[in-house]
Design a protein around this motif. Structure first.
Motif, PDB file in Angstrom:
ATOM      1  N   MET A   1       0.856  -1.173   0.000  1.00  0.00           N
ATOM      2  CA  MET A   1       0.000   0.000   0.000  1.00  0.00           C
ATOM      3  C   MET A   1       0.899   1.232   0.000  1.00  0.00           C
ATOM      4  SD  MET A   1      -3.336   0.734   0.134  1.00  0.00           S
ATOM      5  CE  MET A   1      -4.077  -0.702   0.816  1.00  0.00           C
ATOM      6  N   ILE A   2       0.535   2.223  -0.787  1.00  0.00           N
ATOM      7  CA  ILE A   2       1.276   3.474  -0.896  1.00  0.00           C
ATOM      8  C   ILE A   2       0.438   4.610  -0.309  1.00  0.00           C
ATOM      9  CG2 ILE A   2       2.305   5.147  -2.486  1.00  0.00           C
ATOM     10  CD1 ILE A   2       3.799   2.491  -2.463  1.00  0.00           C
ATOM     11  N   LEU A   3       1.059   5.393   0.564  1.00  0.00           N
ATOM     12  CA  LEU A   3       0.430   6.606   1.091  1.00  0.00           C
ATOM     13  C   LEU A   3       1.028   7.787   0.349  1.00  0.00           C
ATOM     14  CD1 LEU A   3      -1.266   8.185   3.200  1.00  0.00           C
ATOM     15  CD2 LEU A   3       0.764   8.119   4.678  1.00  0.00           C
ATOM     16  N   ARG A   4       0.183   8.587  -0.282  1.00  0.00           N
ATOM     17  CA  ARG A   4       0.607   9.769  -1.044  1.00  0.00           C
ATOM     18  C   ARG A   4       0.197  11.004  -0.244  1.00  0.00           C
ATOM     19  NH1 ARG A   4       1.262  11.676  -6.523  1.00  0.00           N
ATOM     20  NH2 ARG A   4       0.205  13.662  -6.867  1.00  0.00           N
ATOM     21  N   LEU A   5       1.182  11.855   0.073  1.00  0.00           N
ATOM     22  CA  LEU A   5       0.926  13.076   0.829  1.00  0.00           C
ATOM     23  C   LEU A   5       1.264  14.286  -0.010  1.00  0.00           C
ATOM     24  CD1 LEU A   5       2.532  12.027   4.233  1.00  0.00           C
ATOM     25  CD2 LEU A   5       0.112  11.946   3.583  1.00  0.00           C
ATOM     26  N   TRP A   6       0.382  15.277   0.037  1.00  0.00           N
ATOM     27  CA  TRP A   6       0.576  16.540  -0.683  1.00  0.00           C
ATOM     28  C   TRP A   6       0.089  17.676   0.202  1.00  0.00           C
ATOM     29  CZ3 TRP A   6      -2.903  20.323  -1.876  1.00  0.00           C
ATOM     30  CH2 TRP A   6      -2.452  21.332  -2.725  1.00  0.00           C
ATOM     31  N   ARG A   7       0.800  18.813   0.170  1.00  0.00           N
ATOM     32  CA  ARG A   7       0.404  19.971   0.972  1.00  0.00           C
ATOM     33  C   ARG A   7       0.255  21.223   0.111  1.00  0.00           C
ATOM     34  NH1 ARG A   7       5.231  20.498   4.908  1.00  0.00           N
ATOM     35  NH2 ARG A   7       6.213  20.236   2.880  1.00  0.00           N
ATOM     36  N   GLY A   8      -0.704  22.050   0.529  1.00  0.00           N
ATOM     37  CA  GLY A   8      -0.891  23.367  -0.060  1.00  0.00           C
ATOM     38  C   GLY A   8      -1.256  24.349   1.037  1.00  0.00           C
ATOM     39  N   TRP A   9      -0.885  25.622   0.851  1.00  0.00           N
ATOM     40  CA  TRP A   9      -1.117  26.646   1.867  1.00  0.00           C
ATOM     41  C   TRP A   9      -1.943  27.778   1.283  1.00  0.00           C
ATOM     42  CZ3 TRP A   9       3.226  23.815   1.225  1.00  0.00           C
ATOM     43  CH2 TRP A   9       3.762  23.179   2.348  1.00  0.00           C
ATOM     44  N   THR A  10      -2.824  28.328   2.137  1.00  0.00           N
ATOM     45  CA  THR A  10      -3.640  29.471   1.733  1.00  0.00           C
ATOM     46  C   THR A  10      -3.381  30.645   2.658  1.00  0.00           C
ATOM     47  OG1 THR A  10      -5.479  28.835   3.163  1.00  0.00           O
ATOM     48  CG2 THR A  10      -5.534  28.026   0.886  1.00  0.00           C
ATOM     49  N   ASP A  11      -3.617  31.830   2.139  1.00  0.00           N
ATOM     50  CA  ASP A  11      -3.663  33.022   2.982  1.00  0.00           C
ATOM     51  C   ASP A  11      -4.986  32.981   3.742  1.00  0.00           C
ATOM     52  OD1 ASP A  11      -1.211  34.000   2.043  1.00  0.00           O
ATOM     53  OD2 ASP A  11      -2.171  34.992   0.340  1.00  0.00           O
ATOM     54  N   PRO A  12      -5.064  33.662   4.905  1.00  0.00           N
ATOM     55  CA  PRO A  12      -6.285  33.587   5.729  1.00  0.00           C
ATOM     56  C   PRO A  12      -7.563  33.941   4.970  1.00  0.00           C
ATOM     57  CG  PRO A  12      -4.540  34.655   6.964  1.00  0.00           C
ATOM     58  CD  PRO A  12      -4.029  34.474   5.556  1.00  0.00           C
ATOM     59  N   ASP A  13      -7.502  34.909   4.074  1.00  0.00           N
ATOM     60  CA  ASP A  13      -8.718  35.337   3.375  1.00  0.00           C
ATOM     61  C   ASP A  13      -9.169  34.367   2.282  1.00  0.00           C
ATOM     62  OD1 ASP A  13      -6.409  36.063   1.908  1.00  0.00           O
ATOM     63  OD2 ASP A  13      -7.477  37.692   0.891  1.00  0.00           O
ATOM     64  N   ARG A  14      -8.356  33.347   1.999  1.00  0.00           N
ATOM     65  CA  ARG A  14      -8.725  32.369   0.962  1.00  0.00           C
ATOM     66  C   ARG A  14      -8.963  30.965   1.523  1.00  0.00           C
ATOM     67  NH1 ARG A  14      -5.141  34.050  -4.274  1.00  0.00           N
ATOM     68  NH2 ARG A  14      -6.075  36.098  -4.500  1.00  0.00           N
ATOM     69  N   THR A  15      -8.788  30.808   2.820  1.00  0.00           N
ATOM     70  CA  THR A  15      -8.908  29.483   3.435  1.00  0.00           C
ATOM     71  C   THR A  15     -10.284  28.868   3.209  1.00  0.00           C
ATOM     72  OG1 THR A  15      -7.198  29.926   5.075  1.00  0.00           O
ATOM     73  CG2 THR A  15      -8.806  28.223   5.622  1.00  0.00           C
ATOM     74  N   ALA A  16     -11.327  29.595   3.515  1.00  0.00           N
ATOM     75  CA  ALA A  16     -12.691  29.047   3.380  1.00  0.00           C
ATOM     76  C   ALA A  16     -13.002  28.700   1.926  1.00  0.00           C
ATOM     77  CB  ALA A  16     -13.713  30.035   3.933  1.00  0.00           C
ATOM     78  N   SER A  17     -12.621  29.569   1.006  1.00  0.00           N
ATOM     79  CA  SER A  17     -12.888  29.308  -0.413  1.00  0.00           C
ATOM     80  C   SER A  17     -12.141  28.082  -0.906  1.00  0.00           C
ATOM     81  CB  SER A  17     -12.485  30.513  -1.265  1.00  0.00           C
ATOM     82  OG  SER A  17     -13.276  31.627  -0.943  1.00  0.00           O
ATOM     83  N   TYR A  18     -10.879  27.947  -0.491  1.00  0.00           N
ATOM     84  CA  TYR A  18     -10.104  26.785  -0.928  1.00  0.00           C
ATOM     85  C   TYR A  18     -10.662  25.497  -0.318  1.00  0.00           C
ATOM     86  CZ  TYR A  18      -6.514  23.434  -1.906  1.00  0.00           C
ATOM     87  OH  TYR A  18      -5.869  22.310  -2.334  1.00  0.00           O
ATOM     88  N   GLN A  19     -10.996  25.534   0.968  1.00  0.00           N
ATOM     89  CA  GLN A  19     -11.545  24.337   1.603  1.00  0.00           C
ATOM     90  C   GLN A  19     -12.836  23.910   0.913  1.00  0.00           C
ATOM     91  OE1 GLN A  19     -11.526  24.088   5.890  1.00  0.00           O
ATOM     92  NE2 GLN A  19     -13.459  22.971   5.874  1.00  0.00           N
ATOM     93  N   GLU A  20     -13.671  24.861   0.591  1.00  0.00           N
ATOM     94  CA  GLU A  20     -14.926  24.541  -0.105  1.00  0.00           C
ATOM     95  C   GLU A  20     -14.634  23.918  -1.471  1.00  0.00           C
ATOM     96  OE1 GLU A  20     -18.573  27.048  -2.038  1.00  0.00           O
ATOM     97  OE2 GLU A  20     -17.933  27.615  -0.024  1.00  0.00           O
ATOM     98  N   LEU A  21     -13.683  24.486  -2.205  1.00  0.00           N
ATOM     99  CA  LEU A  21     -13.315  23.945  -3.512  1.00  0.00           C
ATOM    100  C   LEU A  21     -12.751  22.529  -3.372  1.00  0.00           C
ATOM    101  CD1 LEU A  21     -12.788  24.319  -6.592  1.00  0.00           C
ATOM    102  CD2 LEU A  21     -10.553  25.268  -5.943  1.00  0.00           C
ATOM    103  N   LEU A  22     -11.831  22.349  -2.432  1.00  0.00           N
ATOM    104  CA  LEU A  22     -11.172  21.060  -2.259  1.00  0.00           C
ATOM    105  C   LEU A  22     -12.138  19.972  -1.820  1.00  0.00           C
ATOM    106  CD1 LEU A  22      -8.561  19.392  -2.244  1.00  0.00           C
ATOM    107  CD2 LEU A  22      -8.115  20.283   0.056  1.00  0.00           C
ATOM    108  N   THR A  23     -12.961  20.264  -0.825  1.00  0.00           N
ATOM    109  CA  THR A  23     -13.863  19.232  -0.293  1.00  0.00           C
ATOM    110  C   THR A  23     -15.171  19.119  -1.073  1.00  0.00           C
ATOM    111  OG1 THR A  23     -14.829  20.741   1.336  1.00  0.00           O
ATOM    112  CG2 THR A  23     -12.908  19.447   2.031  1.00  0.00           C
TER     113      THR A  23
END
Length: 110
Positions: A1-23
């Protein structure tokens, strides 16, 4: 089994928008592709505190695959390649250009 990890960072004013897009669109879209060998996908987040990057949020996606060929099927070639749609890139302040992969040695629990 392979675990793939990826990270991305948002500025505070874009956190909610990015989370909504991602999820709301990106993660469900990945699962809808029915990539052979993709077992699951988890989205995690935390306040960004590393590297003096300033306030914001770090997002981590953790995906499990049967093997690296399944990862390559997901990425369309090189398994290390990050898959970051243009609409996500527009909301992220930075992100991993390459994902990290770990081979499961042993699992404990259910």
């Amino acid at each position: 089994m392979i675990l793939r990890l990826w990270r991305g960072w948002t500025d505070p004013d874009r956190t909610a928008s990015y989370q909504e897009l991602l999820t709301g669109r990106i993660a469900p879209g990945i699962l809808a592709r029915d990539v052979p060998g993709l077992h699951d996908l988890a989205v995690l987040r935390r306040a960004a505190v590393d590297g003096g990057a300033g306030p914001g949020t770090e997002f981590l996606t953790a995906m499990t695959f049967t093997d690296l060929s399944a990862v390559a099927a997901f990425t369309g070639g090189d398994p290390r390649t990050s898959v970051v749609p243009p609409e996500a890139r527009a909301l992220l302040s930075r992100f991993d250009e390459h994902s990290r992969h770990y081979t499961t040695v042993q699992r404990f629990g259910s």
